[in-house]
Design a protein around this motif. Structure first.
Motif, PDB file in Angstrom:
ATOM      1  N   ALA A 154       0.513  -1.638   0.367  1.00 15.61           N
ATOM      2  CA  ALA A 154       0.263  -0.199  -0.530  1.00 15.61           C
ATOM      3  C   ALA A 154       1.286   1.410   0.120  1.00 15.61           C
ATOM      4  O   ALA A 154       0.533   1.912  -0.459  1.00 15.61           O
ATOM      5  CB  ALA A 154      -0.955  -0.222   0.978  1.00 15.61           C
ATOM      6  N   MET A 155       1.807   1.398   0.918  1.00 13.69           N
ATOM      7  CA  MET A 155       2.794   2.998   0.891  1.00 13.69           C
ATOM      8  C   MET A 155       3.524   2.852  -0.500  1.00 13.69           C
ATOM      9  O   MET A 155       3.642   3.653  -0.685  1.00 13.69           O
ATOM     10  CB  MET A 155       3.890   2.380   2.014  1.00 13.69           C
ATOM     11  CG  MET A 155       3.380   2.074   3.114  1.00 13.69           C
ATOM     12  SD  MET A 155       2.034   3.798   3.579  1.00 13.69           S
ATOM     13  CE  MET A 155       3.863   5.174   3.699  1.00 13.69           C
ATOM     14  N   VAL A 156       4.065   1.406  -1.108  1.00 12.37           N
ATOM     15  CA  VAL A 156       4.594   1.759  -2.621  1.00 12.37           C
ATOM     16  C   VAL A 156       3.678   2.002  -3.532  1.00 12.37           C
ATOM     17  O   VAL A 156       4.254   3.070  -3.942  1.00 12.37           O
ATOM     18  CB  VAL A 156       5.320   0.339  -2.808  1.00 12.37           C
ATOM     19  CG1 VAL A 156       5.818   0.586  -3.737  1.00 12.37           C
ATOM     20  CG2 VAL A 156       6.301  -0.143  -1.818  1.00 12.37           C
ATOM     21  N   ASP A 157       2.190   1.863  -3.243  1.00 11.88           N
ATOM     22  CA  ASP A 157       1.892   2.010  -4.323  1.00 11.88           C
ATOM     23  C   ASP A 157       1.374   3.912  -4.396  1.00 11.88           C
ATOM     24  O   ASP A 157       1.204   4.308  -5.079  1.00 11.88           O
ATOM     25  CB  ASP A 157       0.254   1.302  -4.047  1.00 11.88           C
ATOM     26  CG  ASP A 157       0.123   0.028  -4.667  1.00 11.88           C
ATOM     27  OD1 ASP A 157       1.404  -0.526  -6.011  1.00 11.88           O
ATOM     28  OD2 ASP A 157      -0.557  -0.906  -4.730  1.00 11.88           O
ATOM     29  N   ARG A 158       0.881   4.074  -3.373  1.00 12.54           N
ATOM     30  CA  ARG A 158       0.459   5.327  -2.813  1.00 12.54           C
ATOM     31  C   ARG A 158       1.848   6.148  -2.570  1.00 12.54           C
ATOM     32  O   ARG A 158       1.963   6.917  -3.412  1.00 12.54           O
ATOM     33  CB  ARG A 158       0.661   5.118  -1.423  1.00 12.54           C
ATOM     34  CG  ARG A 158      -0.248   7.235  -0.385  1.00 12.54           C
ATOM     35  CD  ARG A 158      -0.713   6.978   0.611  1.00 12.54           C
ATOM     36  NE  ARG A 158      -0.795   8.068   0.831  1.00 12.54           N
ATOM     37  CZ  ARG A 158      -1.067   8.391   2.333  1.00 12.54           C
ATOM     38  NH1 ARG A 158      -1.736   7.708   3.052  1.00 12.54           N
ATOM     39  NH2 ARG A 158      -2.166   9.663   2.568  1.00 12.54           N
ATOM     40  N   PHE A 159       3.409   5.739  -2.386  1.00 14.84           N
ATOM     41  CA  PHE A 159       4.042   7.397  -2.604  1.00 14.84           C
ATOM     42  C   PHE A 159       4.899   7.148  -3.502  1.00 14.84           C
ATOM     43  O   PHE A 159       6.028   7.507  -4.173  1.00 14.84           O
ATOM     44  CB  PHE A 159       4.741   7.109  -1.127  1.00 14.84           C
ATOM     45  CG  PHE A 159       3.887   7.605  -0.376  1.00 14.84           C
ATOM     46  CD1 PHE A 159       3.334   9.352   0.076  1.00 14.84           C
ATOM     47  CD2 PHE A 159       3.037   7.481   1.334  1.00 14.84           C
ATOM     48  CE1 PHE A 159       2.600   9.437   0.970  1.00 14.84           C
ATOM     49  CE2 PHE A 159       2.377   7.407   1.871  1.00 14.84           C
ATOM     50  CZ  PHE A 159       1.806   9.134   1.702  1.00 14.84           C
ATOM     51  N   GLY A 160       5.640   5.555  -3.577  1.00 13.46           N
ATOM     52  CA  GLY A 160       5.840   4.936  -4.877  1.00 13.46           C
ATOM     53  C   GLY A 160       8.002   4.366  -4.178  1.00 13.46           C
ATOM     54  O   GLY A 160       7.658   5.222  -2.530  1.00 13.46           O
ATOM     55  N   GLU A 161       8.486   4.424  -4.415  1.00 12.54           N
ATOM     56  CA  GLU A 161       9.740   4.089  -3.321  1.00 12.54           C
ATOM     57  C   GLU A 161      10.855   5.111  -3.079  1.00 12.54           C
ATOM     58  O   GLU A 161      11.006   5.225  -2.355  1.00 12.54           O
ATOM     59  CB  GLU A 161      10.888   3.479  -4.510  1.00 12.54           C
ATOM     60  CG  GLU A 161      10.151   1.406  -4.765  1.00 12.54           C
ATOM     61  CD  GLU A 161      11.145   0.791  -5.994  1.00 12.54           C
ATOM     62  OE1 GLU A 161      12.474   1.836  -5.636  1.00 12.54           O
ATOM     63  OE2 GLU A 161      10.540   0.180  -6.162  1.00 12.54           O
ATOM     64  N   THR A 162      10.704   6.645  -3.922  1.00  5.05           N
ATOM     65  CA  THR A 162      11.552   7.720  -3.532  1.00  5.05           C
ATOM     66  C   THR A 162      10.670   7.992  -2.929  1.00  5.05           C
ATOM     67  O   THR A 162      11.437   8.753  -1.854  1.00  5.05           O
ATOM     68  CB  THR A 162      11.196   8.491  -4.518  1.00  5.05           C
ATOM     69  OG1 THR A 162      11.985   7.613  -5.833  1.00  5.05           O
ATOM     70  CG2 THR A 162      12.124   9.457  -4.450  1.00  5.05           C
ATOM     71  N   GLY A 163       8.984   8.139  -2.387  1.00  2.74           N
ATOM     72  CA  GLY A 163       8.693   8.713  -1.360  1.00  2.74           C
ATOM     73  C   GLY A 163       8.652   8.176  -0.098  1.00  2.74           C
ATOM     74  O   GLY A 163       8.795   9.126   1.231  1.00  2.74           O
ATOM     75  N   CYS A 164       7.926   7.172  -0.289  1.00  2.00           N
ATOM     76  CA  CYS A 164       8.814   6.674   1.015  1.00  2.00           C
ATOM     77  C   CYS A 164      10.697   6.206   1.357  1.00  2.00           C
ATOM     78  O   CYS A 164      10.404   6.845   2.977  1.00  2.00           O
ATOM     79  CB  CYS A 164       8.699   4.806   1.156  1.00  2.00           C
ATOM     80  SG  CYS A 164       7.138   3.791   0.270  1.00  2.00           S
ATOM     81  N   ALA A 165      10.937   6.424   0.675  1.00  2.00           N
ATOM     82  CA  ALA A 165      12.485   7.299   1.115  1.00  2.00           C
ATOM     83  C   ALA A 165      12.200   8.703   1.769  1.00  2.00           C
ATOM     84  O   ALA A 165      13.279   8.626   3.022  1.00  2.00           O
ATOM     85  CB  ALA A 165      13.449   7.040  -0.291  1.00  2.00           C
TER      86      ALA A 165
END
Length: 77
Positions: free
Chosen positions: A35-46
């Motif tokens: 869900a987090m990767v879908d929502r924010f993408g890899e860069t957004g999570c980082a």
């Protein structure tokens, strides 16, 4: 390649609202990561992880250690 994938998953779990105290199952952890990767993408999570380390470095270390351990267990082959 697995180490890079584990890093992305750990950052996603770290950035999620899921808490260690909830004692989440492997399935709940996997769903939170996706869900987090879908929502924010890899860069957004980082970016969210970096922000938390900047604002609360004392808490961030423990949360990342938990996230890494939880990801290893939840995504074990």
């Amino acid at each position: 390649m697995n180490a890079l994938i584990d890093d992305v998953r750990s950052e996603a779990l770290f950035a999620s609202d899921l808490q260690r105290s909830q004692e989440p199952t492997a399935e709940v952890i996997r769903r939170a990561v996706w869900a987090m990767v879908d929502r924010f993408g890899e860069t957004g999570c980082a970016e969210l992880v970096a922000q938390e380390y900047g604002e609360h470095p004392d808490c961030a270390i423990g949360r990342m250690n938990w996230a890494r351990d939880a990801v290893r267990l939840a995504f074990a082959a």
